[in-house]
Design a protein around this motif. Sequence first.
Motif, PDB file in Angstrom:
ATOM      1  N   LYS A  92       1.126  -0.970  -0.355  1.00  0.00           N
ATOM      2  CA  LYS A  92      -0.299  -0.124   0.467  1.00  0.00           C
ATOM      3  C   LYS A  92       0.839   1.564   0.037  1.00  0.00           C
ATOM      4  O   LYS A  92       1.167   2.093  -0.708  1.00  0.00           O
ATOM      5  CB  LYS A  92      -0.899  -0.159   1.140  1.00  0.00           C
ATOM      6  CG  LYS A  92      -1.896  -0.978   1.167  1.00  0.00           C
ATOM      7  CD  LYS A  92      -2.953  -1.327   2.487  1.00  0.00           C
ATOM      8  CE  LYS A  92      -3.683  -2.265   2.026  1.00  0.00           C
ATOM      9  NZ  LYS A  92      -4.666  -2.288   3.827  1.00  0.00           N
ATOM     10  N   VAL A  93       1.303   0.912   1.195  1.00  0.00           N
ATOM     11  CA  VAL A  93       2.634   2.005   0.596  1.00  0.00           C
ATOM     12  C   VAL A  93       3.648   2.585   0.192  1.00  0.00           C
ATOM     13  O   VAL A  93       3.581   3.495  -1.065  1.00  0.00           O
ATOM     14  CB  VAL A  93       4.257   2.103   1.706  1.00  0.00           C
ATOM     15  CG1 VAL A  93       5.388   2.945   1.797  1.00  0.00           C
ATOM     16  CG2 VAL A  93       3.419   1.968   3.666  1.00  0.00           C
ATOM     17  N   LYS A  94       3.630   1.515  -1.425  1.00  0.00           N
ATOM     18  CA  LYS A  94       4.446   1.855  -2.957  1.00  0.00           C
ATOM     19  C   LYS A  94       3.865   2.370  -3.754  1.00  0.00           C
ATOM     20  O   LYS A  94       3.897   2.719  -4.446  1.00  0.00           O
ATOM     21  CB  LYS A  94       5.342   0.540  -3.139  1.00  0.00           C
ATOM     22  CG  LYS A  94       6.043   0.369  -4.215  1.00  0.00           C
ATOM     23  CD  LYS A  94       6.388  -1.114  -4.794  1.00  0.00           C
ATOM     24  CE  LYS A  94       7.035  -1.266  -6.046  1.00  0.00           C
ATOM     25  NZ  LYS A  94       6.957  -0.251  -7.121  1.00  0.00           N
ATOM     26  N   GLU A  95       2.050   1.532  -3.195  1.00  0.00           N
ATOM     27  CA  GLU A  95       1.118   2.088  -4.354  1.00  0.00           C
ATOM     28  C   GLU A  95       1.083   3.516  -4.707  1.00  0.00           C
ATOM     29  O   GLU A  95       1.266   4.218  -5.071  1.00  0.00           O
ATOM     30  CB  GLU A  95      -0.012   1.756  -4.242  1.00  0.00           C
ATOM     31  CG  GLU A  95      -0.768  -0.189  -4.640  1.00  0.00           C
ATOM     32  CD  GLU A  95      -1.009  -0.051  -5.301  1.00  0.00           C
ATOM     33  OE1 GLU A  95      -2.199   0.727  -6.388  1.00  0.00           O
ATOM     34  OE2 GLU A  95      -1.002  -0.993  -6.281  1.00  0.00           O
ATOM     35  N   VAL A  96       0.996   4.120  -3.510  1.00  0.00           N
ATOM     36  CA  VAL A  96       0.695   5.992  -3.061  1.00  0.00           C
ATOM     37  C   VAL A  96       1.916   6.051  -3.257  1.00  0.00           C
ATOM     38  O   VAL A  96       1.407   7.340  -3.730  1.00  0.00           O
ATOM     39  CB  VAL A  96       0.193   5.461  -1.833  1.00  0.00           C
ATOM     40  CG1 VAL A  96       0.445   7.098  -1.449  1.00  0.00           C
ATOM     41  CG2 VAL A  96      -0.937   4.769  -0.891  1.00  0.00           C
ATOM     42  N   CYS A  97       3.539   5.680  -2.709  1.00  0.00           N
ATOM     43  CA  CYS A  97       4.886   6.685  -3.226  1.00  0.00           C
ATOM     44  C   CYS A  97       4.750   6.445  -4.626  1.00  0.00           C
ATOM     45  O   CYS A  97       4.999   7.701  -5.429  1.00  0.00           O
ATOM     46  CB  CYS A  97       5.945   5.889  -2.365  1.00  0.00           C
ATOM     47  SG  CYS A  97       5.398   6.564   0.016  1.00  0.00           S
ATOM     48  N   ASP A  98       4.750   5.757  -5.179  1.00  0.00           N
ATOM     49  CA  ASP A  98       4.516   5.116  -6.804  1.00  0.00           C
ATOM     50  C   ASP A  98       3.388   6.849  -7.280  1.00  0.00           C
ATOM     51  O   ASP A  98       4.223   7.521  -8.605  1.00  0.00           O
ATOM     52  CB  ASP A  98       4.536   3.793  -7.168  1.00  0.00           C
ATOM     53  CG  ASP A  98       5.383   3.271  -6.875  1.00  0.00           C
ATOM     54  OD1 ASP A  98       6.424   3.351  -6.794  1.00  0.00           O
ATOM     55  OD2 ASP A  98       5.281   1.859  -7.360  1.00  0.00           O
ATOM     56  N   CYS A  99       2.390   6.553  -6.788  1.00  0.00           N
ATOM     57  CA  CYS A  99       1.919   7.649  -7.558  1.00  0.00           C
ATOM     58  C   CYS A  99       2.472   9.063  -7.229  1.00  0.00           C
ATOM     59  O   CYS A  99       2.367   9.645  -8.239  1.00  0.00           O
ATOM     60  CB  CYS A  99       0.229   7.494  -6.716  1.00  0.00           C
ATOM     61  SG  CYS A  99      -1.203   8.846  -6.986  1.00  0.00           S
ATOM     62  N   PHE A 100       2.260   9.323  -6.220  1.00  0.00           N
ATOM     63  CA  PHE A 100       3.120  10.486  -6.376  1.00  0.00           C
ATOM     64  C   PHE A 100       4.305  11.029  -7.080  1.00  0.00           C
ATOM     65  O   PHE A 100       4.780  11.833  -7.597  1.00  0.00           O
ATOM     66  CB  PHE A 100       3.619  10.689  -4.896  1.00  0.00           C
ATOM     67  CG  PHE A 100       2.481  11.061  -3.660  1.00  0.00           C
ATOM     68  CD1 PHE A 100       1.898  12.407  -4.019  1.00  0.00           C
ATOM     69  CD2 PHE A 100       1.994  10.841  -2.741  1.00  0.00           C
ATOM     70  CE1 PHE A 100       0.459  12.349  -3.275  1.00  0.00           C
ATOM     71  CE2 PHE A 100       0.831  11.139  -1.519  1.00  0.00           C
ATOM     72  CZ  PHE A 100       0.280  11.780  -1.884  1.00  0.00           C
TER      73      PHE A 100
END
Length: 140
Positions: A92-100
């Motif tokens: 979940k952290v990776k998904e959000v950080c990748d989005c940013f």
Amino acid sequence: MKLIFLSLILFSFPLFANAEEKSKEMCECLNKSKSSNSAKDKKRCLTLREKHVKALKKGSDAYSQYLEKLGQCEREMVGNGEIKDNLSFEEKVKEVCDCFSLAPKGQKMACFQKQSQYGKTFAEDQKRIEFNQITNSCDK
């Protein structure tokens, strides 16, 4: 008593159906506005939104359903799609950080929305706080 219950069901069903119809109408308007990038189309969507808010009565169950469906449409438009509840904390952290990191400048609202949605999936307050602290550092 049965008559009152039946009346409530019959009168509330059109409201929920109405909310779904209005959210589909709004979604179509937003998609058209996005593809045309016309100020006239954007203004039309704003006017339509005001009309829907008035018709569904802000704060009602139908209005909440309208917002939920509209949120799903907006996530799909920006490529966020569905929120995956079965991901691990790190995923979940990776998904959000990748989005940013991949979002064009000025178009990070979808990432904040994704961050919020994933944050809501944590039952434990401490996990949610940790998730928000880590993902907030991604938006730098």
